[in-house]
Design a protein around this motif. Structure first.
Motif, PDB file in Angstrom:
ATOM      1  N   TYR A 118       0.853  -1.204   0.000  1.00  0.00           N
ATOM      2  CA  TYR A 118       0.000   0.000   0.000  1.00  0.00           C
ATOM      3  C   TYR A 118       0.887   1.253   0.000  1.00  0.00           C
ATOM      4  N   ALA A 119       1.897   1.237   0.874  1.00  0.00           N
ATOM      5  CA  ALA A 119       2.783   2.396   1.011  1.00  0.00           C
ATOM      6  C   ALA A 119       3.506   2.696  -0.303  1.00  0.00           C
ATOM      7  N   VAL A 120       3.938   1.639  -0.982  1.00  0.00           N
ATOM      8  CA  VAL A 120       4.618   1.826  -2.273  1.00  0.00           C
ATOM      9  C   VAL A 120       3.642   2.396  -3.293  1.00  0.00           C
ATOM     10  N   ALA A 121       2.424   1.876  -3.329  1.00  0.00           N
ATOM     11  CA  ALA A 121       1.434   2.309  -4.330  1.00  0.00           C
ATOM     12  C   ALA A 121       1.181   3.809  -4.276  1.00  0.00           C
ATOM     13  N   VAL A 122       1.271   4.377  -3.079  1.00  0.00           N
ATOM     14  CA  VAL A 122       1.029   5.829  -2.949  1.00  0.00           C
ATOM     15  C   VAL A 122       2.334   6.599  -2.705  1.00  0.00           C
ATOM     16  N   ALA A 123       3.478   5.891  -2.814  1.00  0.00           N
ATOM     17  CA  ALA A 123       4.801   6.513  -2.661  1.00  0.00           C
ATOM     18  C   ALA A 123       4.940   7.251  -1.331  1.00  0.00           C
ATOM     19  N   GLN A 124       4.481   6.597  -0.253  1.00  0.00           N
ATOM     20  CA  GLN A 124       4.544   7.181   1.095  1.00  0.00           C
ATOM     21  C   GLN A 124       5.147   6.148   2.053  1.00  0.00           C
ATOM     22  N   PRO A 125       6.485   6.028   2.100  1.00  0.00           N
ATOM     23  CA  PRO A 125       7.071   4.982   2.943  1.00  0.00           C
ATOM     24  C   PRO A 125       6.922   5.213   4.443  1.00  0.00           C
ATOM     25  N   LYS A 126       6.637   6.447   4.856  1.00  0.00           N
ATOM     26  CA  LYS A 126       6.351   6.707   6.275  1.00  0.00           C
ATOM     27  C   LYS A 126       4.851   6.518   6.457  1.00  0.00           C
ATOM     28  N   PHE A 127       4.453   5.276   6.629  1.00  0.00           N
ATOM     29  CA  PHE A 127       3.031   4.938   6.487  1.00  0.00           C
ATOM     30  C   PHE A 127       2.372   4.453   7.776  1.00  0.00           C
ATOM     31  N   THR A 128       3.129   4.350   8.864  1.00  0.00           N
ATOM     32  CA  THR A 128       2.557   3.729  10.064  1.00  0.00           C
ATOM     33  C   THR A 128       1.728   4.713  10.889  1.00  0.00           C
ATOM     34  N   ASN A 129       0.915   4.130  11.751  1.00  0.00           N
ATOM     35  CA  ASN A 129       0.043   4.888  12.656  1.00  0.00           C
ATOM     36  C   ASN A 129       0.653   4.786  14.060  1.00  0.00           C
ATOM     37  N   PRO A 130       1.178   5.896  14.629  1.00  0.00           N
ATOM     38  CA  PRO A 130       1.870   5.813  15.917  1.00  0.00           C
ATOM     39  C   PRO A 130       1.020   5.201  17.029  1.00  0.00           C
ATOM     40  N   GLU A 131      -0.248   5.608  17.126  1.00  0.00           N
ATOM     41  CA  GLU A 131      -1.114   5.058  18.179  1.00  0.00           C
ATOM     42  C   GLU A 131      -1.380   3.565  17.923  1.00  0.00           C
ATOM     43  N   GLY A 132      -1.580   3.222  16.662  1.00  0.00           N
ATOM     44  CA  GLY A 132      -1.823   1.827  16.317  1.00  0.00           C
ATOM     45  C   GLY A 132      -0.603   0.958  16.588  1.00  0.00           C
ATOM     46  N   MET A 133       0.587   1.490  16.310  1.00  0.00           N
ATOM     47  CA  MET A 133       1.814   0.733  16.573  1.00  0.00           C
ATOM     48  C   MET A 133       2.023   0.556  18.074  1.00  0.00           C
ATOM     49  N   VAL A 175      11.768   0.295  -5.924  1.00  0.00           N
ATOM     50  CA  VAL A 175      12.355  -0.701  -5.009  1.00  0.00           C
ATOM     51  C   VAL A 175      12.823  -0.008  -3.731  1.00  0.00           C
ATOM     52  N   GLU A 176      13.378   1.204  -3.883  1.00  0.00           N
ATOM     53  CA  GLU A 176      13.815   1.966  -2.699  1.00  0.00           C
ATOM     54  C   GLU A 176      12.624   2.342  -1.821  1.00  0.00           C
ATOM     55  N   LEU A 177      11.483   2.624  -2.439  1.00  0.00           N
ATOM     56  CA  LEU A 177      10.262   2.897  -1.665  1.00  0.00           C
ATOM     57  C   LEU A 177       9.885   1.680  -0.822  1.00  0.00           C
ATOM     58  N   LEU A 178       9.954   0.503  -1.425  1.00  0.00           N
ATOM     59  CA  LEU A 178       9.616  -0.732  -0.710  1.00  0.00           C
ATOM     60  C   LEU A 178      10.579  -0.951   0.459  1.00  0.00           C
ATOM     61  N   ASP A 179      11.855  -0.770   0.199  1.00  0.00           N
ATOM     62  CA  ASP A 179      12.857  -0.930   1.261  1.00  0.00           C
ATOM     63  C   ASP A 179      12.607   0.057   2.398  1.00  0.00           C
ATOM     64  N   ALA A 180      12.301   1.306   2.022  1.00  0.00           N
ATOM     65  CA  ALA A 180      12.054   2.341   3.033  1.00  0.00           C
ATOM     66  C   ALA A 180      10.816   2.019   3.859  1.00  0.00           C
ATOM     67  N   ALA A 181       9.791   1.449   3.220  1.00  0.00           N
ATOM     68  CA  ALA A 181       8.565   1.083   3.949  1.00  0.00           C
ATOM     69  C   ALA A 181       8.865  -0.030   4.956  1.00  0.00           C
ATOM     70  N   PHE A 182       9.646  -1.026   4.546  1.00  0.00           N
ATOM     71  CA  PHE A 182      10.025  -2.102   5.471  1.00  0.00           C
ATOM     72  C   PHE A 182      10.862  -1.547   6.629  1.00  0.00           C
ATOM     73  N   CYS A 183      11.785  -0.627   6.316  1.00  0.00           N
ATOM     74  CA  CYS A 183      12.636  -0.046   7.372  1.00  0.00           C
ATOM     75  C   CYS A 183      11.795   0.748   8.364  1.00  0.00           C
ATOM     76  N   GLU A 184      10.819   1.476   7.854  1.00  0.00           N
ATOM     77  CA  GLU A 184       9.910   2.234   8.717  1.00  0.00           C
ATOM     78  C   GLU A 184       9.168   1.282   9.654  1.00  0.00           C
ATOM     79  N   LEU A 185       8.665   0.203   9.088  1.00  0.00           N
ATOM     80  CA  LEU A 185       7.912  -0.777   9.877  1.00  0.00           C
ATOM     81  C   LEU A 185       8.788  -1.386  10.970  1.00  0.00           C
ATOM     82  N   GLN A 186       9.991  -1.802  10.599  1.00  0.00           N
ATOM     83  CA  GLN A 186      10.880  -2.441  11.570  1.00  0.00           C
ATOM     84  C   GLN A 186      11.286  -1.466  12.674  1.00  0.00           C
TER      85      GLN A 186
END
Length: 197
Positions: A118-133, A175-186
């Motif tokens: 989802y994050a890649v599709a909209v080019a937004q790798p900072k995609f998490t919800n702080p309260e949800g996390m 591909v960098e967007l995908l990597d950045a999304a995974f890094c954000e998640l981790q």
């Protein structure tokens, strides 16, 4: 310390929303609604949804569709690789023992890959919800989730997904967007969860 009640677990599970994009101020209302609906249904994006989102973000559609089509095989490959390298994880005393813990880990890995797409599709790798996390961290603590094992699986899934995405002719920037999304998640999981299981 007493075990958390089933009501507490249910409440935390309801709050543990990883995806923050439905509240993202830079996305259109229709995009936010589309992402929220897909996330509530816990599903991958449809072909038409990917086309619509990528039209606005400039991300290439075909490689992202291919990546989504590989979601389950990629999770299975990450599992196989991890257990070949670290078979003790699923043995008594290991972070992914007993089997229901391991199954929950692989299920979460699939959903983490799903929201990264989802994050890649909209080019937004900072995609998490702080309260949800934060709620996810509490939920993992309450359930005794083996976060160290989960993070190992997620790191391997990141490598495999990036390789598969690149192999399907995705541009380097995607591909960098995908990597950045995974890094954000981790990094968010690390920030919200005590990882000494």
């Amino acid at each position: 310390m007493s075990a958390p009640s089933s009501d507490t677990i249910r409440q935390l599970a309801a709050k543990a929303q990883v995806l923050g994009l439905p509240q993202h101020p830079n996305l259109s209302e229709s995009t936010r609604h589309l992402l929220q609906q897909a996330d509530q249904e816990r599903r991958l994006l449809s072909s038409s949804e990917i086309q619509s989102l990528c039209q606005h973000s400039g991300v290439m559609t075909a490689p992202l569709e291919q990546l989504q089509g590989q979601a389950h095989p990629l999770v299975n490959q990450a599992r196989q690789d991890l257990l070949e390298a670290k078979p003790h994880l699923v043995k008594p005393g290991g972070a992914l023992y007993p089997e229901h813990r391991a199954e929950a880990c692989w299920r979460d890995c699939f959903h983490f890959l799903r929201v990264c797409c989802y994050a890649v599709a909209v080019a937004q790798p900072k995609f998490t919800n702080p309260e949800g996390m934060a709620a996810l961290g509490e939920l993992y603590a309450a359930l005794g989730v083996p976060v160290d094992g989960l993070l190992l699986a997620l790191a391997r899934l990141q490598e495999l997904a990036a390789q598969s995405y690149g192999d399907s002719s995705a541009p380097t920037s995607d591909v960098e967007l995908l990597d950045a999304a995974f890094c954000e998640l981790q990094s968010q999981i690390n920030a919200c969860v005590v990882t000494s299981c």
